[in-house]
Design an enzyme around this catalytic site. Structure first.
Site, PDB file in Angstrom:
ATOM      1  N   LYS A 167       0.849  -1.188   0.000  1.00  0.00           N
ATOM      2  CA  LYS A 167       0.000   0.000   0.000  1.00  0.00           C
ATOM      3  C   LYS A 167       0.889   1.244   0.000  1.00  0.00           C
ATOM      4  O   LYS A 167       1.102   1.884   1.037  1.00  0.00           O
ATOM      5  CB  LYS A 167      -0.899  -0.006   1.244  1.00  0.00           C
TER       6      LYS A 167
HETATM    7  N1  PMP Z   1      -7.300  -3.212  -2.469  1.00  0.00           N
HETATM    8  C1  PMP Z   1      -6.963  -1.946  -2.201  1.00  0.00           C
HETATM    9  C2  PMP Z   1      -6.484  -1.067  -3.300  1.00  0.00           C
HETATM   10  C3  PMP Z   1      -7.069  -1.458  -0.891  1.00  0.00           C
HETATM   11  O1  PMP Z   1      -6.744  -0.188  -0.615  1.00  0.00           O
HETATM   12  C4  PMP Z   1      -7.526  -2.315   0.121  1.00  0.00           C
HETATM   13  C5  PMP Z   1      -7.650  -1.802   1.533  1.00  0.00           C
HETATM   14  N2  PMP Z   1      -6.450  -1.957   2.226  1.00  0.00           N
HETATM   15  C6  PMP Z   1      -7.868  -3.627  -0.206  1.00  0.00           C
HETATM   16  C7  PMP Z   1      -7.735  -4.049  -1.508  1.00  0.00           C
HETATM   17  C8  PMP Z   1      -8.292  -4.609   0.861  1.00  0.00           C
HETATM   18  O2  PMP Z   1      -7.222  -4.898   1.709  1.00  0.00           O
HETATM   19  P1  PMP Z   1      -7.442  -5.281   3.235  1.00  0.00           P
HETATM   20  O3  PMP Z   1      -8.461  -6.334   3.266  1.00  0.00           O
HETATM   21  O4  PMP Z   1      -6.108  -5.726   3.699  1.00  0.00           O
HETATM   22  O5  PMP Z   1      -7.903  -4.042   3.914  1.00  0.00           O
END
Ligand code: PMP
Length: 322
Positions: free
Chosen positions: A167
């Protein structure tokens, strides 16, 4: 832990942040306009939820260590040197939550960033890094319980453009363009395809589809973020519902014709998609598999399922003398 309690969320007093190695009032946690990350998006962050369990009077932080492990992977790729291990980051987070005295659902936002006050330098190896953390009250991110989505005209960034398994702050320009386009057009969320035209993810969520009695989700090689909620859903579907889960490339038209679609993410939880590009998905209502997984997920993240308590870190807020 949590001894420097000075504020109360309920008393409308200032929240605190972890900034430059110390817990300080939020309005003292300020960076210079020269900060590298502000100009170039040279940061990695996490979105973690703390879920307030009223009955137990405790906050349950969901899969915190896995979030910090992903943050540390991001730090490696962006050459962000921060002096903390995943365990230390977890302890800093618990301390800050206690300091802030939250007694409702919260969003936990750690950020590792290039703090160097240097312009016009594109060498990651030259630039100092720092770590900051805020925790804020947080409710329903999507603002709705069911989603009407459109396919974005924007394509998901490819891993060899900007790494898609972490991220990084800069990559979110891609998400913002897609989310903005979708919402300005009257939809709730965007489904973003990758460069090959396969389904990749939502603007801040992973995508799941129920078809032929199986659960399908885009493989990570289609540039989907390895979501922690995605991993949770896969495990619950297999272990609790005996569903077969296929991680594979998915075409847009498969979403039109499948039985159920839902999105998963820390902020978004697990939210059914009832239409895509103005075509009803299945019956046009949330489907049974989505709803069953959603129910299980909500119980687990709030520490209500003893079998999955190992995924939760519980924090008891310190009561402050009036
Ligand atoms: N894709 C993106 C682009 C995101 O920003 C997120 C949120 N973090 C997710 C998928 C889902 O990830 P997670 O379940 O770890 O929050």
């Amino acid at each position: 832990m949590g001894t420097n309690k000075a504020t109360s969320v309920n008393g409308n007093q200032t929240l605190h942040a972890f900034f430059k190695g110390a817990v300080v009032p939020m309005d003292e946690a300020k960076v210079s306009v020269m900060t590298h990350a502000l100009h170039y998006g040279t940061a990695v962050f996490e979105g973690i939820r703390g879920n307030w369990n009223e009955e137990k009077g405790k906050m349950f932080i969901f899969r915190m260590r896995e979030h910090y492990e992903r943050l540390i992977r991001g730090c490696k790729i962006l050459m962000l040197d921060i002096p903390y291990t995943a365990d230390q980051l977890c302890n800093i987070t618990v301390d800050l939550i206690m300091t802030n005295g939250h007694d409702s659902d919260i969003y936990i936002r750690p950020l590792a960033y290039k703090s160097a006050e240097v312009v016009a330098n594109l060498k990651l190896q030259d630039l100092d890094s720092d770590f900051t953390l805020i925790t804020v009250p947080f409710g329903n991110y999507l603002g709705t319980d069911i989603l009407r989505c459109c396919t974005s005209s924007w394509r998901r960034v490819d891993d060899n453009m900007i790494p898609t398994q972490i991220k990084s702050a800069g990559i979110y320009v891609n998400s913002l363009l897609a989310k903005t386009e979708a919402t300005l057009a009257g939809f709730d969320e965007a489904i973003i395809l990758n460069q090959d035209g396969h389904v990749s993810e939502g603007s801040g969520e992973n995508v799941f589809m129920v078809s032929g009695g199986k659960l399908h989700t885009p493989r990570l090689e289609d540039n989907a973020l390895p979501g922690i909620t995605r991993d949770t859903v896969i495990q619950l579907a297999q272990d609790e519902m005996g569903l077969q889960v296929m991680e594979r490339s998915i075409d847009r038209s498969e979403l039109y014709l499948c039985d159920e679609v839902f999105l998963s993410g820390t902020a978004a939880h697990l939210t059914p998609v009832v239409s895509l590009d103005s075509r009803d998905i299945g019956t046009g209502k949330p489907g049974p598999i989505s709803l069953e997984l959603q129910k299980m997920y909500f119980d687990i993240v709030a520490g209500k399922n003893p079998k999955y308590l190992h995924w939760c870190t519980d924090v008891t807020p310190v009561s402050i003398p009036a």
